[in-house]
Motif scaffolding. Structure first.
Motif, mmCIF file in Angstrom:
data_model
loop_
_atom_site.group_PDB
_atom_site.id
_atom_site.type_symbol
_atom_site.label_atom_id
_atom_site.label_comp_id
_atom_site.label_asym_id
_atom_site.label_seq_id
_atom_site.Cartn_x
_atom_site.Cartn_y
_atom_site.Cartn_z
ATOM 1 N N GLU A 131 0.854 -1.189 0.000
ATOM 2 C CA GLU A 131 0.000 0.000 0.000
ATOM 3 C C GLU A 131 0.894 1.244 0.000
ATOM 4 O OE1 GLU A 131 -2.802 2.784 0.039
ATOM 5 O OE2 GLU A 131 -3.269 0.650 -0.220
ATOM 6 N N LYS A 170 -7.648 -6.852 4.218
ATOM 7 C CA LYS A 170 -7.680 -6.719 2.759
ATOM 8 C C LYS A 170 -6.702 -7.683 2.090
ATOM 9 C CE LYS A 170 -8.587 -4.749 -1.237
ATOM 10 N NZ LYS A 170 -9.885 -4.936 -1.926
ATOM 11 N N LEU A 204 -2.807 -6.112 5.754
ATOM 12 C CA LEU A 204 -3.328 -4.773 5.463
ATOM 13 C C LEU A 204 -4.781 -4.702 5.908
ATOM 14 C CD1 LEU A 204 -3.069 -1.971 4.148
ATOM 15 C CD2 LEU A 204 -3.688 -3.037 1.970
ATOM 16 N N TYR A 226 -8.376 -2.526 6.245
ATOM 17 C CA TYR A 226 -9.225 -1.430 5.789
ATOM 18 C C TYR A 226 -10.271 -1.182 6.882
ATOM 19 C CZ TYR A 226 -7.607 -1.175 0.908
ATOM 20 O OH TYR A 226 -6.871 -0.988 -0.233
ATOM 21 N N LYS A 277 -6.474 3.132 6.629
ATOM 22 C CA LYS A 277 -5.780 1.873 6.367
ATOM 23 C C LYS A 277 -4.608 1.735 7.339
ATOM 24 C CE LYS A 277 -6.785 2.416 1.419
ATOM 25 N NZ LYS A 277 -6.184 2.595 0.080
ATOM 26 N N TYR A 303 -1.265 -1.313 8.548
ATOM 27 C CA TYR A 303 -0.623 -2.635 8.543
ATOM 28 C C TYR A 303 -0.510 -3.134 9.978
ATOM 29 C CZ TYR A 303 1.023 -2.736 3.681
ATOM 30 O OH TYR A 303 1.112 -2.793 2.318
#
Length: 274
Positions: free
Chosen positions: A30, A79, A93, A95, A101, A103
Motif C-alpha cells: 500500500e 484486505k 493490510l 481497511y 488503512k 498494517y
C-alpha cells in the motif's frame, strides 16, 4: 505454513530450505503506508565505519506497522496478507470502516476478509487487540506493550508468542518467549494469537549469496586475526583463542550483562532460561 527443500542440483541448492509464499495475496505494498529506506553500509554521519560486516543487499521500502492499535471500537477488514522485507513475520493490510488503512503483524490463522477490532469490549479472538485486564487467563498473545500507549514491544517476530498466566492487582503475569516470567501493567494492550510464519526458523540460506542479498558481508572470526586486531587472535598454527570474548575484551559467555540496579528488575518474577 510450510518450507520448501530444493534438490541438490548445485552446491548452493543442496542445503537450501526456503519458505513458501502460499498465503501472500498481494505483491505490491500500500503506497500510502510505505516510504523509501536508505542504507548506511554501517557508516555514521561522518562516513566512518561503526558497524562491521554490513553493506549491499537488496533495496527495501519501509512499511509503517500499527503497533499501538489505538482505533478502539472501529472494526477493520483484512484486505491482504503481504511480505515484509524488514521483518520475519508477514503483515496484514487492514481497511477500517471509517476509511483509514493500516498494517499489522499477521497472526497465525488470520484470513483475508476477516474482521478485527481493538478495544476493551471486543471478543478475545485472533487478531483482536485488548488490554491485558480483559484477556482470559491462559490465552496465547503477541505484540505486547511494556507501557500503556507506547506500542507493542514484545513477541513480534515470526512464530513467537507469550502466555497470560495470571493477574496480581494492577499487573498481569506474562510468560515471555525467552522463558522469563514478569509483571506487566494490566492496562497495556496485547493482540490475541501467535505470530504467523512460524516455519521461518527452519529456513537455511544454502549459500553465502543469500546473506549478501540481506546486506550481510563476510564475517571474520576473531581467532584468525592477529593479536593487534582481536584479543582471541595470534598464536602459532591454529590456536583456540582462549576465553571467548568480543573485540573490546568483553567476555562473550558467562558474564552477566544486565545492570544490577536496573529499575525494571522488580517486575521480573523468574529470569529467562540460560
Amino acid at each position: 505454513m510450510a518450507v520448501r527443500k530444493l534438490k541438490p542440483t548445485t552446491p548452493g541448492q543442496r542445503h537450501k530450505i526456503i519458505g513458501v509464499f502460499d498465503n501472500i495475496t498481494a505483491r505490491t505494498p500500500e503506497k500510502s503506508l510505505t516510504v523509501g529506506k536508505g542504507a548506511t553500509g554501517g557508516r555514521n554521519n561522518e562516513g566512518h565505519l561503526t558497524m562491521r560486516y554490513l553493506g549491499g543487499g537488496h533495496k527495501r521500502r519501509f512499511r509503517f506497522i500499527d503497533f499501538k492499535r489505538n482505533k478502539d471500537g472501529v472494526p477493520a477488514r483484512v484486505k491482504s496478507i503481504e511480505y515484509d522485507p524488514n521483518r520475519s513475520a508477514r503483515i496484514a493490510l487492514l481497511y477500517y470502516v471509517d476509511g483509514s488503512k493500516a498494517y499489522i503483524i499477521c497472526p497465525n490463522g488470520l484470513q483475508v476478509g476477516q474482521m478485527v477490532e481493538s478495544g476493551e469490549n471486543v471478543a478475545p479472538e485472533v487478531g483482536n487487540a485488548l488490554p491485558l485486564s480483559h484477556i482470559p487467563v491462559g490465552t496465547l498473545i503477541h505484540n505486547i506493550e511494556l507501557r500503556p500507549g507506547q506500542g507493542a514491544a514484545i513477541a513480534r517476530s515470526a512464530g513467537t508468542f507469550a502466555q497470560l498466566t495470571s493477574r496480581e492487582g494492577n499487573y498481569a503475569i506474562i510468560k515471555l518467549p525467552s522463558g522469563e516470567t514478569r509483571k506487566i501493567l494490566a492496562t497495556c494492550k496485547a493482540t490475541i494469537g501467535v505470530v504467523g510464519n512460524s516455519d521461518h526458523a527452519l529456513e537455511q540460506s544454502g549459500k553465502a549469496g543469500r546473506s549478501r542479498w540481506l546486506g550481510r558481508r563476510p564475517h571474520n572470526r576473531g581467532v584468525v586475526m592477529n593479536p593487534v586486531d582481536h584479543p582471541m587472535g595470534g598464536g602459532e598454527g591454529r590456536q583456540s583463542g582462549g576465553h571467548p570474548r568480543s573485540r573490546n575484551g568483553l567476555y562473550a559467555k558467562g558474564l552477566k550483562t544486565r545492570a544490577p540496579k536496573k529499575q525494571s528488575s522488580k517486575y521480573i518474577i523468574e529470569r529467562r532460561k540460560k
